[in-house]
Design an enzyme around this catalytic site. Structure first.
Site, PDB file in Angstrom:
ATOM      1  N   VAL A  83      18.172  14.644 -52.333  1.00 59.80           N
ATOM      2  CA  VAL A  83      16.827  14.072 -52.515  1.00 59.80           C
ATOM      3  C   VAL A  83      16.133  14.729 -53.710  1.00 59.80           C
ATOM      4  O   VAL A  83      15.021  14.355 -54.067  1.00 59.80           O
ATOM      5  CB  VAL A  83      15.976  14.241 -51.218  1.00 59.80           C
ATOM      6  CG1 VAL A  83      16.579  13.392 -50.097  1.00 59.80           C
ATOM      7  CG2 VAL A  83      15.847  15.698 -50.790  1.00 59.80           C
ATOM      8  N   HIS A 134      19.830   9.056 -49.537  1.00 63.06           N
ATOM      9  CA  HIS A 134      18.949   9.658 -48.522  1.00 63.06           C
ATOM     10  C   HIS A 134      17.522   9.800 -49.013  1.00 63.06           C
ATOM     11  O   HIS A 134      16.752  10.578 -48.440  1.00 63.06           O
ATOM     12  CB  HIS A 134      19.512  11.027 -48.098  1.00 63.06           C
ATOM     13  CG  HIS A 134      20.826  10.916 -47.392  1.00 63.06           C
ATOM     14  ND1 HIS A 134      21.705  11.955 -47.280  1.00 63.06           N
ATOM     15  CD2 HIS A 134      21.420   9.862 -46.783  1.00 63.06           C
ATOM     16  CE1 HIS A 134      22.780  11.551 -46.614  1.00 63.06           C
ATOM     17  NE2 HIS A 134      22.635  10.282 -46.304  1.00 63.06           N
TER      18      HIS A 134
END
Ligand code: APR
Length: 235
Positions: free
Chosen positions: A88, A104
Site C-alpha cells: 500500500v 490491497h
C-alpha cells in the site's frame, strides 16, 4: 516488445525501512490485524485503526525507494512492464514506475465510508475523525482489510496471464487471493523469485530462485534481463 509482469510484496520495501508483516520484526508481530486492519476493528475502534495507518503513513513520508524499486523502472527502457503490488506504499510510484496495480489499496489515499468509489489523496500523514467525504461520511484508509474483497484480483490475474517474463519479489505468498496469482503465469513464461528466504517455493516448476535481498537481487536480475536478446526466448 516483450512483457514483464512484476508481482511485489512487503519485502521489496524492507530495505527502504518499511516494516514487512511476517518477518521477525514484522507488523503482525506487534499488532493483531483483527484489531487494526479489519471492518470489525473499524466498527469497534476507528481511532485505533486511524492511528495504525497514520503511524505507517508518517513513516512512509520519511523513506525513499530503494535500488530494487529503481531497477524495475530501468526495465521499462526495453520491456513493457506491469507492476502488480500487494503493498500500500507509494514507493513504486516515487521510483518512477508507470504501470502499477495496487491489489490491497494505497495508504496515502482515503475513501468514503458511504460510497467506496469516492477516493481522495491524503495531504500529509494524518487522517482524522471528522475528515469527511463530499457526502458527509467519515473517511477511511483506502486499503483492503482482512475479510474484504480484493476487487482488482480479476484484472491482476488477466495481466499475469499475458507475461512473457514473471518476477515475484519479496512476498511470503501466504495471503489469498493475491498469492494465487503465481498460478496464472503462462507455462512458457520465464519465472523468477527474489527473496532471501525463497527456498520454500522450490515446488513451482521452472522457477528461477534468487535467494537475495531485493536491493541486491533485483538490480542483478534486471541487469541480466537488459542484456538479454529479447528476440530469443528468455531462458
Ligand atoms: N528483500 C526481499 N525479500 C524480503 C526482504 C528483502 N530485503 N526482507 C524480507 N523479505 C521477504 C520475506 O522473506 C517474506 O517472504 O518478503 C516477504 C514478506 O512477507 P510478508 O511480511 O508476509 O509480506 P507480504 O507477502 O507482502 O504480505 C502479503 O499480507 O498482511 C497482508 O495485506 C498485507 O499485502 C500484505 C499481505
Amino acid at each position: 516488445m516483450k512483457k514483464i509482469v512484476v508481482f511485489t510484496g512487503a519485502g521489496i520495501s524492507a530495505e527502504s525501512g518499511v516494516q514487512t508483516f511476517r518477518d521477525s520484526n514484522g507488523l503482525w508481530r506487534t499488532h493483531r490485524f483483527e484489531e487494526v486492519a479489519s471492518p470489525n476493528a473499524w466498527d469497534s475502534d476507528p481511532d485505533l485503526v486511524l492511528e495504525f495507518y497514520n503511524i505507517r503513513r508518517k513513516q512512509l513520508l520519511e523513506v525513499e525507494p530503494n535500488p530494487a524499486h529503481l531497477a524495475l523502472v530501468k526495465l521499462e527502457e526495453k520491456y513493457e512492464v506491469q507492476i502488480i503490488t500487494q503493498n500500500v506504499d507509494d514507493l513504486h510510484e516515487r521510483a518512477g514506475s508507470t504501470n502499477i496495480l495496487h491489489l490491497h489499496g494505497e495508504i496515502r489515499k482515503a475513501r468514503s465510508t458511504r460510497n467506496q468509489s469516492l477516493i481522495y489523496d491524503i495531504d500529509g500523514w494524518e487522517l482524522k475523525r471528522g475528515d469527511k467525504c463530499e457526502l458527509g461520511s467519515q473517511l477511511r484508509p483506502h486499503v483492503v482489510w482482512f475479510g474484504e474483497s480484493v476487487d482488482q484480483i480479476g484484472p491482476a490475474a488477466e495481466i499475469v496471464g499475458t507475461a512473457d517474463i514473471f518476477l515475484v519479489i519479496g512476498t511470503s505468498l501466504v495471503v489469498y487471493p493475491a498469492a494465487g496469482l503465481i498460478n496464472y503465469a503462462p507455462d512458457n513464461s520465464a519465472k523468477y523469485l527474489v527473496d532471501p528466504k525463497a527456498s520454500r517455493l522450490s515446488g513451482i516448476p521452472n522457477l528461477n530462485i534468487i535467494m537475495e535481498k531485493a536491493g541486491k537481487g533485483v538490480p542483478e536480475l534486471v541487469g541480466q534481463l537488459m542484456n538479454q536478446d529479447t528476440e530469443s526466448n528468455p531462458s
